[in-house]
Write a protein that holds these residues in place. Structure first.
Motif, short mmCIF file in Angstrom:
data_model
loop_
_atom_site.label_atom_id
_atom_site.label_comp_id
_atom_site.label_asym_id
_atom_site.label_seq_id
_atom_site.Cartn_x
_atom_site.Cartn_y
_atom_site.Cartn_z
N ALA A 14 -1.24 31.39 70.01
CA ALA A 14 -2.66 31.22 69.70
C ALA A 14 -3.41 32.54 69.86
O ALA A 14 -4.24 32.90 69.02
CB ALA A 14 -3.27 30.15 70.60
N LEU A 15 -3.14 33.24 70.94
CA LEU A 15 -3.77 34.54 71.17
C LEU A 15 -3.38 35.52 70.07
O LEU A 15 -4.22 36.28 69.56
CB LEU A 15 -3.37 35.09 72.54
N ALA A 16 -2.11 35.49 69.68
CA ALA A 16 -1.62 36.38 68.63
C ALA A 16 -2.34 36.12 67.31
O ALA A 16 -2.80 37.05 66.64
CB ALA A 16 -0.12 36.21 68.45
N ALA A 17 -2.45 34.84 66.95
CA ALA A 17 -3.11 34.50 65.68
C ALA A 17 -4.56 34.94 65.67
O ALA A 17 -5.07 35.47 64.68
CB ALA A 17 -3.00 32.99 65.44
N THR A 18 -5.24 34.74 66.80
CA THR A 18 -6.66 35.11 66.87
C THR A 18 -6.84 36.63 66.79
O THR A 18 -7.71 37.12 66.05
CB THR A 18 -7.26 34.58 68.18
N LEU A 19 -6.04 37.37 67.53
CA LEU A 19 -6.17 38.83 67.50
C LEU A 19 -5.76 39.40 66.15
O LEU A 19 -6.39 40.34 65.64
CB LEU A 19 -5.31 39.44 68.61
N GLN A 20 -4.70 38.85 65.56
CA GLN A 20 -4.27 39.34 64.25
C GLN A 20 -5.32 39.03 63.20
O GLN A 20 -5.57 39.84 62.30
CB GLN A 20 -2.92 38.71 63.87
N PRO A 28 -10.48 44.46 53.44
CA PRO A 28 -11.08 43.71 52.32
C PRO A 28 -10.27 42.50 51.90
O PRO A 28 -10.82 41.45 51.59
CB PRO A 28 -11.16 44.74 51.19
N THR A 29 -8.95 42.60 51.84
CA THR A 29 -8.12 41.48 51.42
C THR A 29 -6.69 41.70 51.87
O THR A 29 -6.23 42.83 52.00
CB THR A 29 -8.15 41.30 49.89
N ILE A 30 -5.99 40.58 52.15
CA ILE A 30 -4.58 40.62 52.50
C ILE A 30 -3.85 39.80 51.44
O ILE A 30 -4.13 38.61 51.28
CB ILE A 30 -4.30 40.03 53.89
N SER A 31 -2.94 40.43 50.71
CA SER A 31 -2.33 39.74 49.57
C SER A 31 -0.88 40.15 49.41
O SER A 31 -0.53 41.33 49.58
CB SER A 31 -3.11 40.06 48.29
N GLY A 163 0.03 28.97 55.54
CA GLY A 163 0.33 28.54 56.90
C GLY A 163 1.45 27.51 56.94
O GLY A 163 2.31 27.55 57.82
N THR A 164 1.45 26.59 55.98
CA THR A 164 2.50 25.58 55.92
C THR A 164 3.86 26.21 55.69
O THR A 164 4.84 25.89 56.38
CB THR A 164 2.21 24.56 54.79
N LEU A 210 3.95 35.85 55.79
CA LEU A 210 3.12 34.81 55.18
C LEU A 210 2.00 34.37 56.11
O LEU A 210 0.90 34.02 55.66
CB LEU A 210 3.99 33.62 54.79
N GLN A 211 2.27 34.40 57.41
CA GLN A 211 1.20 34.05 58.36
C GLN A 211 0.07 35.08 58.31
O GLN A 211 -1.10 34.72 58.46
CB GLN A 211 1.77 33.95 59.77
N GLN A 212 0.42 36.35 58.09
CA GLN A 212 -0.62 37.37 58.01
C GLN A 212 -1.51 37.15 56.79
O GLN A 212 -2.73 37.34 56.83
CB GLN A 212 0.00 38.77 57.95
N VAL A 213 -0.90 36.73 55.68
CA VAL A 213 -1.69 36.42 54.48
C VAL A 213 -2.59 35.23 54.75
O VAL A 213 -3.77 35.21 54.36
CB VAL A 213 -0.77 36.13 53.28
N SER A 214 -2.06 34.23 55.45
CA SER A 214 -2.85 33.05 55.78
C SER A 214 -4.03 33.42 56.69
O SER A 214 -5.18 33.02 56.44
CB SER A 214 -1.96 32.01 56.47
#
Length: 294
Positions: A14-20, A28-31, A163-164, A210-214
Motif C-alpha cells: 500500500a505504501l509502495a503504491a501510494t508513493l509510486q 504528464p502521462t504514463i503509457s 490493475g486487474t 502494468l501497475q505503474q501504468v495503472s
C-alpha cells in the motif's frame, strides 16, 4: 507468523503504491505506447522510495508464502487497499468518502471471518509442468483480452483494467514463489536450473510495469483495489487446482470462510467502483490523446 508477515507485506504494498503514484503524478502521462514515460519514473524520488517499499513487501510476502499456504496468504493481501486509503488521503490527496470507508470495513470483516474459520491444509509445493502450462496460458489469454478491449474508457476504467492484469500476474508470480523457494532451500544452483524462477521473474516484472501504468492514471483506489482482488483470486485458484490445497475444518467452517472471502472481495470491488477525486482527468487535446494511447 505467516499471517502477520502477509499483513506487513500488504502494508508495504500500500505504501509502495501510494508513493509510486505520487511520483507518477509529476509526469504528464504514463503509457505502454511511450516506453520513455516509464523510464522517466526513475528520476522521481518518491517513485524510487515506493519501489524500495515494494521490494520490501515482496520479501515479507515470500517469507509468508514459505511458512503458509497460498490460499490463506494471498487473500490477506486484500488489506492492501485498506491501508492504501488513509495513505492516499494524506500523501496524494485522494478522495475517501463513505463508500470507500464502507468497503474497507467490509474487507476487514470478511478477512477476519476467512482467517478465523478458514484453515487450508495439505497441498504441494509444485505441480506438473503440463498443469502449469495450462494455467499460465489461460492467464496470458485473459490478460491480452483485457488489455486489448478493456482499457478504452476513462482514467478510472484504465486504472482498473491495468490493475486487474497486474494483479493476475502478481498472483501467478506468488504461486510460482512456492516451488522457487522449495528449490532455493536445496541450493541457488538448483533454483536457477528450473524454469519456475524465470517465469516468476517475468510475471513479476510485467505485473510491476502494468501497475505503474495503472497508478499513472492518478486513480489510486481502483488501481489498488483491482490488484487486490485479482491477485488472491488467481492465487487461490492455483493453490486449489494445481497445488491441491484444501480446507481441513468442518463443512460449515468452510462455508463461513468462503462467505468471508467473498465479502472481502466485494468490499474491494465497492472501493474500485467508488468515485475518486484525486488527480483530475486531463483536459487538453494533446494529453487526452496521450492518455487514450494507453
Amino acid at each position: 507468523m505467516a499471517a502477520s508477515l502477509a499483513l506487513v507485506a500488504a502494508l508495504c504494498f500500500a505504501l509502495a503504491a501510494t508513493l509510486q503514484q505520487k511520483g507518477a503524478l509529476n509526469l504528464p502521462t504514463i503509457s505502454l505506447a511511450q516506453p520513455a514515460s516509464l523510464l522517466r519514473l526513475v528520476g522521481q524520488t518518491m517513485w524510487l522510495l515506493g519501489t524500495v517499499a515494494l521490494l520490501t513487501g515482496y520479501v515479507f510476502q515470500a517469507a509468508a508464502l514459505d511458512r503458509g499456504r497460498l490460499s490463506i496468504i494471498q487473500p490477506l493481501l486484500v488489506t492492501t487497499v485498506v491501508f492504501a486509503l488513509p495513505l492516499g488521503y494524506f500523501l496524494t490527496r485522494q478522495h475517501v468518502g463513505r463508500r470507500e470507508v464502507l468497503g474497507a470495513a467490509v474487507i476487514v470483516l470478511g478477512l477476519g471471518c476467512f482467517a478465523y474459520f478458514g484453515d487450508p491444509a495439505g497441498g504441494n509445493e509444485n505441480a506438473p509442468d503440463r498443469e502449469w502450462a495450462i494455467a499460465i496460458g489461460a492467464i496470458v489469454l485473459v490478460s491480452v483480452a483485457l488489455l486489448a478491449y478493456g482499457g478504452r474508457g476513462g482514467l478510472s476504467a484504465k486504472a482498473a483494467v491495468y490493475g486487474t492484469v497486474s494483479g493476475m500476474l502478481f498472483g501467478l508470480s506468488a504461486a510460482l514463489t512456492k516451488p522457487t523457494l522449495d528449490y532455493l532451500h536445496e541450493s541457488v544452483g538448483t533454483m536457477l536450473s528450473h524454469w519456475e524462477a524465470y517465469a516468476l521473474a517475468v510475471a513479476g516484472v510485467l505485473g510491476f510495469v502494468l501497475q505503474q501504468v495503472s497508478l499513472g492514471t492518478g486513480r489510486l483506489a481502483p488501481s489498488v483495489a483491482t490488484v487486490s482482488v485479482a491477485n488472491p483470486l488467481v492465487g487461490i485458484t492455483i493453490g486449489v487446482l494445481l497445488l491441491d490445497e484444501r480446507f481441513s475444518r468442518p463443512t460449515w467452517h468452510v462455508a463461513l470462510a468462503i462467505v468471508g472471502l467473498a465479502l472481502a472481495l466485494i468490499g474491494a470491488v465497492v472501493i474500485s467502483l467508488a468515485h475518486e477525486g484525486g488527480r483530475e482527468p486531463v483536459a487538453s487535446g494533446e494529453e487526452t490523446a496521450a492518455a487514450a494511447a494507453t
